[in-house]
Design a protein around this motif. Structure first.
Motif, mmCIF file in Angstrom:
data_model
loop_
_atom_site.group_PDB
_atom_site.id
_atom_site.type_symbol
_atom_site.label_atom_id
_atom_site.label_comp_id
_atom_site.label_asym_id
_atom_site.label_seq_id
_atom_site.Cartn_x
_atom_site.Cartn_y
_atom_site.Cartn_z
ATOM 1 N N THR A 1 0.842 -1.204 0.000
ATOM 2 C CA THR A 1 0.000 0.000 0.000
ATOM 3 C C THR A 1 0.870 1.244 0.000
ATOM 4 O O THR A 1 0.573 2.222 -0.689
ATOM 5 C CB THR A 1 -0.922 -0.002 1.238
ATOM 6 N N TYR A 2 1.956 1.213 0.767
ATOM 7 C CA TYR A 2 2.874 2.352 0.863
ATOM 8 C C TYR A 2 4.192 1.967 0.198
ATOM 9 O O TYR A 2 4.901 1.080 0.662
ATOM 10 C CB TYR A 2 3.076 2.743 2.333
ATOM 11 N N LYS A 3 4.494 2.615 -0.897
ATOM 12 C CA LYS A 3 5.701 2.325 -1.684
ATOM 13 C C LYS A 3 6.940 2.923 -1.013
ATOM 14 O O LYS A 3 6.856 3.937 -0.307
ATOM 15 C CB LYS A 3 5.576 2.915 -3.097
ATOM 16 N N VAL A 4 8.097 2.314 -1.259
ATOM 17 C CA VAL A 4 9.359 2.850 -0.754
ATOM 18 C C VAL A 4 9.521 4.278 -1.270
ATOM 19 O O VAL A 4 9.309 4.553 -2.444
ATOM 20 C CB VAL A 4 10.549 1.961 -1.187
ATOM 21 N N GLY A 5 9.848 5.187 -0.359
ATOM 22 C CA GLY A 5 10.008 6.598 -0.690
ATOM 23 C C GLY A 5 8.762 7.428 -0.440
ATOM 24 O O GLY A 5 8.842 8.646 -0.365
ATOM 25 N N SER A 6 7.601 6.780 -0.282
ATOM 26 C CA SER A 6 6.365 7.531 -0.022
ATOM 27 C C SER A 6 6.259 7.865 1.462
ATOM 28 O O SER A 6 7.057 7.411 2.281
ATOM 29 C CB SER A 6 5.144 6.728 -0.481
ATOM 30 N N GLU A 7 5.261 8.672 1.807
ATOM 31 C CA GLU A 7 5.035 9.057 3.192
ATOM 32 C C GLU A 7 3.695 8.537 3.682
ATOM 33 O O GLU A 7 2.768 8.335 2.889
ATOM 34 C CB GLU A 7 5.082 10.580 3.344
ATOM 35 N N ALA A 8 3.603 8.342 4.999
ATOM 36 C CA ALA A 8 2.367 7.909 5.645
ATOM 37 C C ALA A 8 2.356 8.477 7.059
ATOM 38 O O ALA A 8 3.403 8.838 7.600
ATOM 39 C CB ALA A 8 2.290 6.391 5.686
ATOM 40 N N VAL A 9 1.171 8.544 7.646
ATOM 41 C CA VAL A 9 1.029 8.997 9.025
ATOM 42 C C VAL A 9 1.072 7.763 9.926
ATOM 43 O O VAL A 9 0.372 6.781 9.682
ATOM 44 C CB VAL A 9 -0.295 9.759 9.235
ATOM 45 N N ILE A 10 1.883 7.814 10.972
ATOM 46 C CA ILE A 10 1.983 6.701 11.922
ATOM 47 C C ILE A 10 0.797 6.767 12.884
ATOM 48 O O ILE A 10 0.554 7.797 13.505
ATOM 49 C CB ILE A 10 3.311 6.755 12.706
ATOM 50 N N GLN A 11 0.089 5.647 13.002
ATOM 51 C CA GLN A 11 -1.095 5.579 13.853
ATOM 52 C C GLN A 11 -0.871 4.711 15.097
ATOM 53 O O GLN A 11 -1.827 4.261 15.711
ATOM 54 C CB GLN A 11 -2.282 5.022 13.046
ATOM 55 N N THR A 12 0.368 4.467 15.456
ATOM 56 C CA THR A 12 0.689 3.632 16.609
ATOM 57 C C THR A 12 1.697 4.346 17.488
ATOM 58 O O THR A 12 2.297 5.333 17.069
ATOM 59 C CB THR A 12 1.220 2.252 16.150
ATOM 60 N N ASP A 13 1.885 3.833 18.685
ATOM 61 C CA ASP A 13 2.802 4.476 19.636
ATOM 62 C C ASP A 13 3.794 3.485 20.233
ATOM 63 O O ASP A 13 3.983 3.438 21.434
ATOM 64 C CB ASP A 13 2.012 5.183 20.729
#
Length: 183
Positions: free
Chosen positions: A58-70
């Motif tokens: 779903t998230y390709k190398v080099g892309s960005e995502a929001v972290i939803q865990t701690d």
């Protein structure tokens, strides 16, 4: 007198057994006790040789995502840059560090390829394994209990903690459901 002594011994044994609900992995602790400090995290970008690169993450190398865990303080809500995406089984584990000290409970995640002499099939909850993972201090070589197992895509990420400080590089691992798209 014998009866009182017997009752005292039984009471002491019961009391000790009640305290011994703490198994060697400390699983009675809350998941909040497992948040790790950034300085104990390894930043090695090395991955096991037999780890399969995900073909269509779903998230390709080099892309960005929001972290939803701690998993670590300052992680939740931070923007992650994807460094790697791999198909594997991820395990939530509890273990005692190799140098002793407090048990680490519900550590997310080690992967199947980070288990010493791993079987071909995924381990079930309750299984004991020896970890080859070294992304936390005193982890490699420790015996761990598998708490849960999940076939998934895991991601290695870089992120700047929301609490400030230096960028965390090559964090191992977050699962696909612990990320969300950047809006």
């Amino acid at each position: 007198m014998k009866k009182q002594l017997f009752l005292l011994v039984v009471a002491a044994a019961f009391s000790l057994s009640a305290c011994s609900n703490d198994n060697s992995y400390g699983n009675q602790m809350s998941s909040n006790d497992t948040q790790m400090e950034h300085n104990s995290h390894s930043s090695s970008g090395e991955v096991p040789k037999d780890l399969r690169v995900a073909e269509n993450p779903t998230y390709k190398v080099g892309s960005e995502a929001v972290i939803q865990t701690d998993h670590m303080e300052g992680m939740k809500g931070a923007i992650a840059t994807i460094v790697g995406a791999y198909e594997t089984t991820a395990y939530n584990v509890s273990y005692r560090p190799t140098t002793g000290g407090q048990p680490v409970t519900n550590h997310k995640w080690i992967i199947h390829e980070e288990i010493k002499e791993a079987d071909d099939i995924s381990y079930q909850p309750g299984s004991e394994v020896i970890m080859e993972a070294d992304h936390m201090k005193d982890m490699k070589g420790a015996t761990a209990q598998i708490n849960s197992a999940e076939k998934t895509i895991v991601y290695m990420i870089n992120y700047k903690p929301t609490t400030g400080g230096d960028e965390v590089k090559n964090h191992k691992w977050v699962t696909e459901d612990e990320l969300s798209p950047v809006k």
